[in-house]
Design an enzyme around this catalytic site. Structure first.
Site, PDB file in Angstrom:
ATOM      1  N   ALA A 101      -4.841  53.315   4.478  1.00 19.51           N
ATOM      2  CA  ALA A 101      -3.401  53.072   4.621  1.00 19.51           C
ATOM      3  C   ALA A 101      -2.864  53.864   5.804  1.00 19.51           C
ATOM      4  O   ALA A 101      -3.473  54.846   6.244  1.00 19.51           O
ATOM      5  CB  ALA A 101      -2.675  53.478   3.346  1.00 19.51           C
ATOM      6  N   GLY A 105      -7.529  52.252   1.460  1.00 19.01           N
ATOM      7  CA  GLY A 105      -7.109  50.874   1.318  1.00 19.01           C
ATOM      8  C   GLY A 105      -8.120  49.876   1.854  1.00 19.01           C
ATOM      9  O   GLY A 105      -8.190  48.743   1.381  1.00 19.01           O
ATOM     10  N   GLU A 126     -10.620  49.433  -0.847  1.00 19.72           N
ATOM     11  CA  GLU A 126      -9.986  48.647  -1.909  1.00 19.72           C
ATOM     12  C   GLU A 126      -9.860  47.180  -1.500  1.00 19.72           C
ATOM     13  O   GLU A 126      -9.995  46.278  -2.336  1.00 19.72           O
ATOM     14  CB  GLU A 126      -8.625  49.256  -2.243  1.00 19.72           C
ATOM     15  N   GLU A 180      -8.593  59.623  -1.123  1.00 14.61           N
ATOM     16  CA  GLU A 180      -7.184  59.939  -1.362  1.00 14.61           C
ATOM     17  C   GLU A 180      -6.961  61.305  -2.003  1.00 14.61           C
ATOM     18  O   GLU A 180      -5.911  61.926  -1.790  1.00 14.61           O
ATOM     19  CB  GLU A 180      -6.553  58.841  -2.231  1.00 14.61           C
TER      20      GLU A 180
END
Length: 261
Positions: free
Chosen positions: A66, A111, A114, A134
């Site tokens: 992200a 991200g 993911e 994270e």
């Protein structure tokens, strides 16, 4: 809609979405997620598209995570909205009725990892790396990582990777069952497209039914899953492609699937 953060191309019934922020290592920001969501909606409604490939521009990253600059200073409610946007977009990818292949050409972190987990399977370059780091930021994965990774490789392996924030190689990810195949970087896309063309040449209804049966069955017990399979199998028999496939086998010729549902 004009896209500024992704590239969308279609060739031989295969659509490719390329994340195109190479200077930011294709990091996910709100604008990219919005464009991706729009593109997925368009492809879902395109009867000519039978396979989707996701990959990243440049040689370094699939998606490096992200955009941290957008996360800095968020309130809890704003953070929840960000998670909802990411999860909603990735859920659309997972729910597409066509096969989705992640062609991971570099970093697939946060991200990006993911994103790949939302695809049906993953082909990776030998230079790729995977991780959910994270916790190093005092956070946890928010775009589905805690749920999809644990279902894919088991809770113990997922907990170790998520708790430690460890980044692993493509070969290590393959050993865990996270990645299907690892190829030399210069062969990745040709290998992906070979598989994509093979899938695009199969009956559209069978691809859709197989995906739905697997995904729905995983969310329930075996007995219910077998019922789901029975119904999906029966519905396949109503398609023109099923009739063509069985007749072609009997007549010892190659099937010519039209892709009708």
């Amino acid at each position: 809609m004009k896209y500024e953060n992704i590239l969308v191309t279609t060739d031989e019934a295969i659509a490719t979405i390329t994340f195109n922020r190479p200077k930011a290592l294709n990091a996910l920001n709100a604008a990219l997620l919005a464009e991706l969501s729009h593109a997925i909606d368009s492809l879902e409604n395109d009867p000519e598209v039978r396979v989707l490939v996701l990959t990243g521009s440049g040689e370094k990253a699939f998606v490096a995570g992200a955009d941290i600059k957008e996360l800095d200073g968020l309130t809890p409610l704003q953070a929840k909205a960000v998670a909802m946007q990411g999860q909603g977009t990735f859920d659309k990818i997972a729910a597409l009725p066509i096969p989705v292949i992640a062609a991971v050409n570099g970093y697939a972190l946060g991200g990006g990892a993911e994103m790949a987990l939302a695809c049906d399977f993953i082909y990776a370059a030998d230079s790729a790396s995977f991780g959910l780091p994270e916790t190093n930021l005092g956070l946890i994965p928010g775009f589905g990582g805690t749920q999809r990774l644990s279902r894919l490789i088991g809770p113990q392996q997922a907990k170790e990777l998520i708790f430690t924030g460890k980044i692993i190689t493509a070969t290590q990810a393959q050993t865990l069952g996270w990645v299907n195949h690892v190829f030399p970087a210069d062969e990745l896309m040709s290998q992906v497209m070979t598989t994509a063309r093979a899938l695009a040449g199969k009956g559209r209804m069978s691809m859709r039914a197989a995906k739905e049966a697997i995904d729905a069955g995983l969310a329930t017990d075996l007995a219910t899953g077998l019922k789901i399979e029975q119904n999906a199998f029966a519905l396949c028999m109503a398609s023109d492609d099923a009739r063509e496939g069985t007749r072609a086998f009997i007549e010892k010729r190659r099937a010519k699937f039209k892709g009708t549902l």
